[in-house]
Design a protein around this motif. Structure first.
Motif, mmCIF file in Angstrom:
data_model
loop_
_atom_site.group_PDB
_atom_site.id
_atom_site.type_symbol
_atom_site.label_atom_id
_atom_site.label_comp_id
_atom_site.label_asym_id
_atom_site.label_seq_id
_atom_site.Cartn_x
_atom_site.Cartn_y
_atom_site.Cartn_z
ATOM 1 N N ILE A 1 61.296 -0.245 80.475
ATOM 2 C CA ILE A 1 61.519 1.199 80.374
ATOM 3 C C ILE A 1 60.294 1.858 79.758
ATOM 4 N N GLY A 2 60.054 3.099 80.160
ATOM 5 C CA GLY A 2 58.992 3.887 79.552
ATOM 6 C C GLY A 2 59.583 4.876 78.571
ATOM 7 N N LEU A 3 58.923 5.092 77.458
ATOM 8 C CA LEU A 3 59.377 6.082 76.490
ATOM 9 C C LEU A 3 59.010 7.493 76.923
ATOM 10 N N THR A 4 58.147 7.599 77.911
ATOM 11 C CA THR A 4 57.756 8.888 78.477
ATOM 12 C C THR A 4 57.404 8.669 79.934
ATOM 13 N N ASP A 5 57.479 9.734 80.725
ATOM 14 C CA ASP A 5 57.112 9.653 82.141
ATOM 15 C C ASP A 5 55.660 10.080 82.371
ATOM 16 N N GLU B 1 50.359 7.487 77.648
ATOM 17 C CA GLU B 1 50.918 7.884 76.353
ATOM 18 C C GLU B 1 51.589 6.726 75.628
ATOM 19 N N LYS B 2 52.469 5.985 76.299
ATOM 20 C CA LYS B 2 53.207 4.903 75.665
ATOM 21 C C LYS B 2 53.235 3.671 76.573
ATOM 22 N N GLY C 1 53.977 2.525 80.294
ATOM 23 C CA GLY C 1 55.408 2.731 80.456
ATOM 24 C C GLY C 1 55.754 3.697 81.575
ATOM 25 N N ALA C 2 54.808 4.575 81.947
ATOM 26 C CA ALA C 2 55.053 5.533 83.024
ATOM 27 C C ALA C 2 55.238 4.849 84.366
ATOM 28 N N THR D 1 63.937 6.800 83.070
ATOM 29 C CA THR D 1 65.236 6.930 83.730
ATOM 30 C C THR D 1 65.776 5.612 84.269
ATOM 31 N N PHE D 2 64.887 4.698 84.657
ATOM 32 C CA PHE D 2 65.258 3.539 85.463
ATOM 33 C C PHE D 2 66.458 2.725 84.970
#
Length: 267
Positions: free
Chosen positions: A135-139, A143-144, A169-170, A175-176
């Motif tokens: 999972i990404g903490l941001t899209d 950034e992360k 993470g993007a 959402t995934f």
């Protein structure tokens, strides 16, 4: 901004054989070390330009990078230019991948990887080796770095491998995992614990009664108010049932913090 993801990862660009590279860029990319989290994006999805809307403004040498991904890049291109196009192609594939894995076919492919625990298992003892999901903490890119979400304890973990830990993470998005469990609700793990649940709670209560109000120079109130919580979202919106539960948990925590503040003041 984390230095780990300040730019696309370029290690192991030469990983894989020439035959793999000539057969398919995507298969070569997926077989490269550190890319085990990614699934194969179907070529039909990539060739539909509607699915790539807006990506041309985010990726340098977009057209050439897309040609490389779809194995249509001119073979006579200079080596120096090919290197920069390769970096752009990896970045572009990651952004396409984030969109693909929340489609019905993309979710099905990621579900198979989840069933095989390709993303690792939760290190928490009481999660009983529950498979994780990326999972990404941001899209937003750069950034992360990617994290791993446990659907049993609903917490996040960092990948064990530094190769995986440096993935943006993007490329998976925020959402995934939650979309996966909305489409496949039968895959949501049970939150119940094993026998001895009441005994565990009893021992935890005894320990909390005996615990000091602070650790070192940091008070319990200060630690509690600064604690971070992961909040599941789909396209930026909180999941309804989870959000409802977390509002109740936040209210309970606020009451507990008020009680701790009173104890620390000596009220």
């Amino acid at each position: 901004m984390s230095s780990l993801i300040r730019r696309p990862i370029v290690e192991d660009i030469s990983t894989g054989s020439d035959s793999d590279y000539s057969n398919s860029w995507i298969s070569w990319f997926l077989s490269s070390k550190g890319n085990e989290y990614f699934c194969e994006v179907e070529e039909d999805y990539i060739l539909d330009r509607f699915n790539l809307t807006g990506l041309n403004t985010e990726v340098q040498s977009y057209s050439q990078a897309l040609d490389l991904i779809t194995d249509q890049l001119d073979e006579d291109i200079e080596d120096e230019l090919r290197g920069s196009v390769e970096i752009s192609a990896r970045f572009l594939y990651g952004l396409i991948h984030a969109r693909w894995i929340i489609t019905s076919r993309g979710l099905a492919k990621m579900l198979e990887k989840y069933k095989k625990a390709d993303f690792g298992r939760c290190p928490r003892v009481l999660c009983y080796s529950q498979p994780l999901l990326p999972i990404g903490l941001t899209d937003t890119p750069y950034e992360k770095a990617v994290k791993l979400y446990c659907p049993r304890c609903e917490d996040l973990y960092s990948p064990k491998s530094s190769r995986h830990g440096s993935i943006d993470g993007a490329y998976f998005g925020s959402t995934f995992p939650h979309m996966l469990f909305m489409v496949y609700p039968n895959m949501i793990p049970s939150k119940s614990t094993s026998d001895g649940k009441d005994d565990h709670h009893h021992r935890d209560r005894e320990r909390s009664d005996k615990a000091p109000l602070g650790v070192g120079s940091v008070s319990t109130v200060a630690a509690a108010t600064k604690a971070e919580r992961y909040r599941p979202k789909i396209f930026g919106f909180h999941i309804h049932e989870v959000a409802k539960l977390q509002r109740w948990q936040d209210a309970v925590r606020d009451r507990q913090i008020s009680q701790l503040e009173g104890l620390e003041r000596g009220d």
